[in-house]
Design an enzyme around this catalytic site. Structure first.
Site, mmCIF file in Angstrom:
data_model
loop_
_atom_site.group_PDB
_atom_site.id
_atom_site.type_symbol
_atom_site.label_atom_id
_atom_site.label_comp_id
_atom_site.label_asym_id
_atom_site.label_seq_id
_atom_site.Cartn_x
_atom_site.Cartn_y
_atom_site.Cartn_z
ATOM 1 N N ARG A 44 -20.322 64.792 65.975
ATOM 2 C CA ARG A 44 -21.284 63.817 65.452
ATOM 3 C C ARG A 44 -21.983 63.038 66.564
ATOM 4 N NH1 ARG A 44 -17.366 62.000 60.583
ATOM 5 N NH2 ARG A 44 -16.005 61.696 62.370
ATOM 6 N N HIS A 235 7.216 72.267 65.609
ATOM 7 C CA HIS A 235 7.664 72.859 66.872
ATOM 8 C C HIS A 235 9.141 73.268 66.830
ATOM 9 C CE1 HIS A 235 3.846 71.392 68.036
ATOM 10 N NE2 HIS A 235 4.193 70.222 68.525
HETATM 11 C C1 BG6 Z 1 2.345 67.389 69.904
HETATM 12 C C2 BG6 Z 1 2.757 66.077 69.313
HETATM 13 O O1 BG6 Z 1 2.270 68.365 68.905
HETATM 14 O O2 BG6 Z 1 3.271 67.785 70.882
HETATM 15 C C3 BG6 Z 1 2.886 65.029 70.385
HETATM 16 O O3 BG6 Z 1 1.785 65.663 68.359
HETATM 17 C C4 BG6 Z 1 3.789 65.507 71.501
HETATM 18 O O4 BG6 Z 1 3.391 63.816 69.848
HETATM 19 C C5 BG6 Z 1 3.349 66.892 71.966
HETATM 20 O O5 BG6 Z 1 3.687 64.589 72.567
HETATM 21 C C6 BG6 Z 1 4.314 67.483 72.978
HETATM 22 O O6 BG6 Z 1 3.775 68.638 73.548
HETATM 23 P P1 BG6 Z 1 4.243 69.127 74.998
HETATM 24 O O7 BG6 Z 1 3.579 70.458 75.168
HETATM 25 O O8 BG6 Z 1 3.787 68.086 75.965
HETATM 26 O O9 BG6 Z 1 5.727 69.215 74.944
#
Ligand code: BG6
Length: 487
Positions: A44, A235
């Site tokens: 936007r 995750h």
């Molecule tokens: C994200 C979360 O999916 O993963 C975050 O929303 C988190 O809160 C992040 O910090 C962590 O990712 P990585 O790759 O830094 O372990």
């Protein structure tokens, strides 16, 4: 090579500048994308491409000698501003993309780095005005995929009405991490692990994620979701399914995802007795942000009971795993950054070492510093006949000095170009994930369960250690050589 266009919707946002622009630059720099790829940013905000470039600058690494390539990258970029809800703006977008699509075939990849509130409008408009008529159209989407089973189903039905499953790439960036991808190889390309990968030999499995910082101004978003939706339901559960699933028929992405779904279907919804939630409080002796509680974040509502830490035990009721706790643990504002899987074996039966033999543990460290090590007992070297705890150690930084481990996003975006869905979440996986988590999330909210306070920078709530013991996870010693190498 046919022309490809990568369209980044939400090009003025945080995710775009911090992650997506840098990622497509690295892929471009390393000649991993089709040479004729064009990049189009759409958002936007009214701004020029030069302004987009300026905002991304500090997140994009340009090494000496790469200046020309970097110019070429930006020369392959376009930016267009438009609304998210008006079809006419998407028709303009379509015209812009079409300008570069000479020849009989042209493919389009849309990356939706947009807030959930505009998600439906954006997808409908892509479908109505921007579908490629002479090649593939793929859409990459990011969580949140809803906030419970009902909202997620609604979103899925919406998407199913617009695109085929083969066109939808649901990103869980943990599936792009080296050691998460290695799980299948470790399990299914080694005869030593597989025969003992079961309830007869394994006492418990701990999958954990720790971060040393709090919500850092992201509290507004975070408070509506909490750590369980932010990290655990996606995750950590994805990692669990790769650790626990049966061997797929082949490496075909759908064969793999069939097995992931199957193991998830064996998991009962989480019960309140199997969950511990925490929220961080400031450390008066800490520095800067460490002094601040979660509730001090001005974007967090007063008195919020949103968890920033959670420990949950999941039970897989199948022949391989019945009775083995899979413990998922995650938290913000803890003492370190770490993500790892610990497969802890049972005590050796028929002990002849007076209780000195500690449990074997296979540790798969996802980050920082990829490593795989097996904790085991050995005779202490020399005259004595004592036992020592030692490790079979595959630490990547020492074993693969030259290896260049790509960032998760690079790998995953490249997969979209090549059409590989192996490392993306299928619709039915998502549905199972919400089935497992929704009831307890609802209960936490409806009963306003108070999270246990823990101090910023600590190991988390003290109660967690007791829980781990209850779930037959024994903590013993540390992995000395890796720890010392990391410092
Ligand atoms: C994200 C979360 O999916 O993963 C975050 O929303 C988190 O809160 C992040 O910090 C962590 O990712 P990585 O790759 O830094 O372990």
């Amino acid at each position: 090579m046919y022309p490809h266009t990568f369209i980044l919707l939400g090009a003025s946002g945080d995710l775009a500048k911090k992650k997506i622009y840098p990622t497509i630059w690295y892929l471009y720099r390393d000649n991993l994308l089709p040479r004729t790829t064009k990049f189009v940013g759409y958002a936007r905000t009214k701004q020029t491409l030069a302004e987009v470039r300026e905002k991304c600058k500090k997140y994009m690494k340009v090494r000496p000698g790469e200046g020309n390539k970097f110019e070429q990258f930006w020369a392959a970029n376009e930016y267009l501003s438009g609304s998210y809800d008006k079809r006419v703006d998407y028709e303009m977008l379509n015209q812009l993309i079409s300008k570069f699509e000479k020849g009989p075939t042209a493919n389009r990849i849309f990356y939706l780095a947009v807030p959930p509130s505009v998600f439906e409008d954006v997808t409908v408009n892509i479908k109505n005005a921007c579908i490629s008529i002479k090649g593939f159209t793929r859409v990459i989407i990011e969580k949140p995929f809803g906030r419970d089973d009902v909202s997620s189903d609604k979103l899925s039905n919406h998407l199913t009405g617009l695109f085929k499953e083969e066109q939808i790439y649901r990103i869980d960036h943990y599936l792009g991490k080296e050691m998460v991808q290695n799980l299948m190889t470790i399990r299914f390309a080694n005869q030593i692990f597989n025969p003992a990968w079961n309830r007869e030999n394994i006492a418990s499995v701990l999958i954990s994620f720790k971060e040393p910082f709090g919500t850092e101004g992201r509290g507004g978003y975070f408070d509506d979701f909490g750590i369980i939706r932010d990290v655990m339901q996606n995750h950590l559960l994805q990692i669990l399914s790769l650790v626990a699933m049966e061997k797929p028929v082949t490496l075909n992405p759908n064969d793999i995802r069939d097995e992931k779904v199957k193991v998830l279907r064996h998991i009962q919804p989480i019960e309140l007795k199997d969950i511990l939630v925490g929220q961080y409080i400031g450390n008066p002796e800490g520095q800067g942000d460490e002094k601040l509680s979660y509730l001090d974040d001005p974007t967090v509502p007063k008195g919020s009971v949103t968890p920033t830490y959670a420990l949950v035990a999941l039970w897989i009721n199948n022949a391989r795993w019945q009775g083995v706790p899979f413990i998922l643990r995650c938290g913000k504002a803890l003492n370190e950054r770490k993500a790892e899987v610990r497969v802890q074996y049972k005590d050796v039966p028929g002990d002849i070492f007076n209780g000195h033999a500690k449990r074997n543990e296979l540790v798969i460290r996802v980050q920082p510093g990829e490593a795989l090590y097996l904790k085991m007992m050995s005779k202490s070297p020399g005259m004595k006949f004592d036992l020592v705890e030692t490790e079979l150690d595959l630490t990547y930084s020492t074993r693969y000095r030259e290896a260049d481990v790509p960032d998760a996003y690079e790998r995953l975006i490249l997969d979209v170009f090549t059409g590989t869905q192996m490392h993306f979440v299928r619709n039915d996986e998502l549905k199972e994930a919400w089935r497992i988590f929704t009831p307890v999330l609802n209960q936490l909210e409806s009963d306003s369960i108070q999270p246990v306070p823990y101090v910023y920078g600590s190991r988390g709530p003290l109660e967690a250690d007791k829980k781990l013991q209850d779930y037959d996870f024994k903590y013993s010693g540390i992995f000395n050589c890796v720890i010392s190498r990391l410092h």
